[in-house]
Design an enzyme around this catalytic site. Sequence first.
Site, PDB file in Angstrom:
ATOM      1  N   LYS A   1      56.224 -13.856   5.200  1.00 14.04           N
ATOM      2  CA  LYS A   1      55.867 -12.691   5.831  1.00 14.04           C
ATOM      3  C   LYS A   1      54.744 -12.651   6.797  1.00 14.04           C
ATOM      4  CE  LYS A   1      59.075 -11.272   2.562  1.00 14.04           C
ATOM      5  NZ  LYS A   1      59.947 -10.506   2.460  1.00 14.04           N
TER       6      LYS A   1
ATOM      7  N   ASP B  37      52.418 -12.994  -8.474  1.00 16.41           N
ATOM      8  CA  ASP B  37      53.569 -13.024  -7.262  1.00 16.41           C
ATOM      9  C   ASP B  37      52.574 -12.805  -5.907  1.00 16.41           C
ATOM     10  OD1 ASP B  37      55.564 -13.138  -5.476  1.00 16.41           O
ATOM     11  OD2 ASP B  37      56.906 -12.111  -6.595  1.00 16.41           O
TER      12      ASP B  37
ATOM     13  N   TRP C 196      60.398  -6.018  -7.727  1.00 15.48           N
ATOM     14  CA  TRP C 196      61.394  -6.612  -6.764  1.00 15.48           C
ATOM     15  C   TRP C 196      62.744  -6.614  -7.581  1.00 15.48           C
ATOM     16  CZ3 TRP C 196      62.055 -12.197  -5.609  1.00 15.48           C
ATOM     17  CH2 TRP C 196      62.772 -12.489  -4.395  1.00 15.48           C
TER      18      TRP C 196
HETATM   19  C1  LMR Z   1      62.585  -7.882   0.064  1.00 18.41           C
HETATM   20  O1  LMR Z   1      62.025  -7.707  -1.132  1.00 18.41           O
HETATM   21  O2  LMR Z   1      63.157  -7.459   0.793  1.00 18.41           O
HETATM   22  C2  LMR Z   1      62.162  -9.505   0.429  1.00 18.41           C
HETATM   23  O3  LMR Z   1      61.128 -10.002  -0.461  1.00 18.41           O
HETATM   24  C3  LMR Z   1      63.511 -10.239   0.637  1.00 18.41           C
HETATM   25  C4  LMR Z   1      64.562 -10.330  -0.252  1.00 18.41           C
HETATM   26  O4  LMR Z   1      64.624 -11.949  -0.417  1.00 18.41           O
HETATM   27  O5  LMR Z   1      64.870  -9.873  -1.102  1.00 18.41           O
END
Ligand code: LMR
Length: 396
Positions: free
Chosen positions: A246, A211, A130
């Site tokens: 989510k 996570d 992420w």
């Molecule tokens: C994402 O990965 O798009 C979500 O977890 C929202 C975010 O805060 O980035």
Amino acid sequence: MFENVQIAPPDPILGLTELFKADPNPDKINLSVGVYQDSNGKTPVLDTVKVAEKKILEQENSKSYLPMTGEPAYCAQVQELLFGEGHEIITSKRAATAQCPGGTGALRVAGDYLNMVHPGAKIWLSNPTWANHNTIFEAAGLTCEKYDYRDPATNGLDFDAMCASIKMIPKGDVILLHGCCHNPTGIDPTPEQWATIGDLLVENGVLPLVDFAYQGLAVGVEEDRAGLLELTKKVKQMLICSSFSKNFGLYRERTGALTVVGDSVEQASTVMSQVKLRIRYNYSNPPSHGGQIVATVLGDKELRAKWLDEVADIRNRINSMRHLFVKTLKDKGVEQDFSSIIEQCGMFSFSGLTKEQVDQLREKYSIYIVGSGRINVAGMTPDNMDRLCEAIKSVL
Ligand code: LMR
């Protein structure tokens, strides 16, 4: 003071949402931020959430501060959802949970705890991960390293490479693992692979930070904890950051948790005493509303059953879009193989689209995708699929 301040770069995910909102094209499509949309392109409030909010409105009698670790009833529900009712970790009380402002808040508190209490410990993140993981932990003062994860040749998990990377992680470091629905790839280890990961972490003395932001979006709320449970059979100490953004659609209510699992009740509470200080230095105590909703729904047998159905609807719609996307591309004569997207789970998949193709999709067609090529499958609908696949065909 402010004359020489440089403008900050846009956030790679939320910056796109800002651009999307400003785009006047009525046919624009947002496949960037991980937010669920129904088949009408709306992000609904769950029915169970509405029922819970009504109850809360009637019954709430104070707006005084919550404890630093939040509402105990909520924290108990978090643990039950993570491990399952009656799990040994719960009965032996060797887990302690703090309610946090979203999964992001939980990650930041975990990062602050690690930096202050375990100075020098590095955190290892999957490659890719992420986009916000690096920045959260760097902001907390940690050094981030990468471990191998995705095999670009198959768009699947390169488990051998992952294990080889884990073996190289020095004792006393921390590894971040995605509990399910890996963000951004949608590729998860099998339960057997989780068991192997657990063995390697024990051998190397590496602390897992799980996570777990998408429980229920892969196979089911219970099934999705399989990896975490395999890990708990091997590893006695861990941190878990979880979120209800989510699976409850509580995005803006910032409803998450940090759970510490220790060898014993004493160890878990000692670590939590340190976590509490980081909470106090950050935001003092968490917001209440989202946690009340979760505790109300999960604490009521009937509402809980309805919520499980609502999560199933979300999951099934996303999965049906995975199939329709792959089929529509094929029907349109696209030769590039996108079939691995059907195997993946959760909101996201790696499309394999290049940065240039992603830019063209945005500039020419008002289709918003993260620069890495990550697509939010939950933003696809039967109505936008044709236009989306035509546009992808034209930029390939
Ligand atoms: C994402 O990965 O798009 C979500 O977890 C929202 C975010 O805060 O980035």
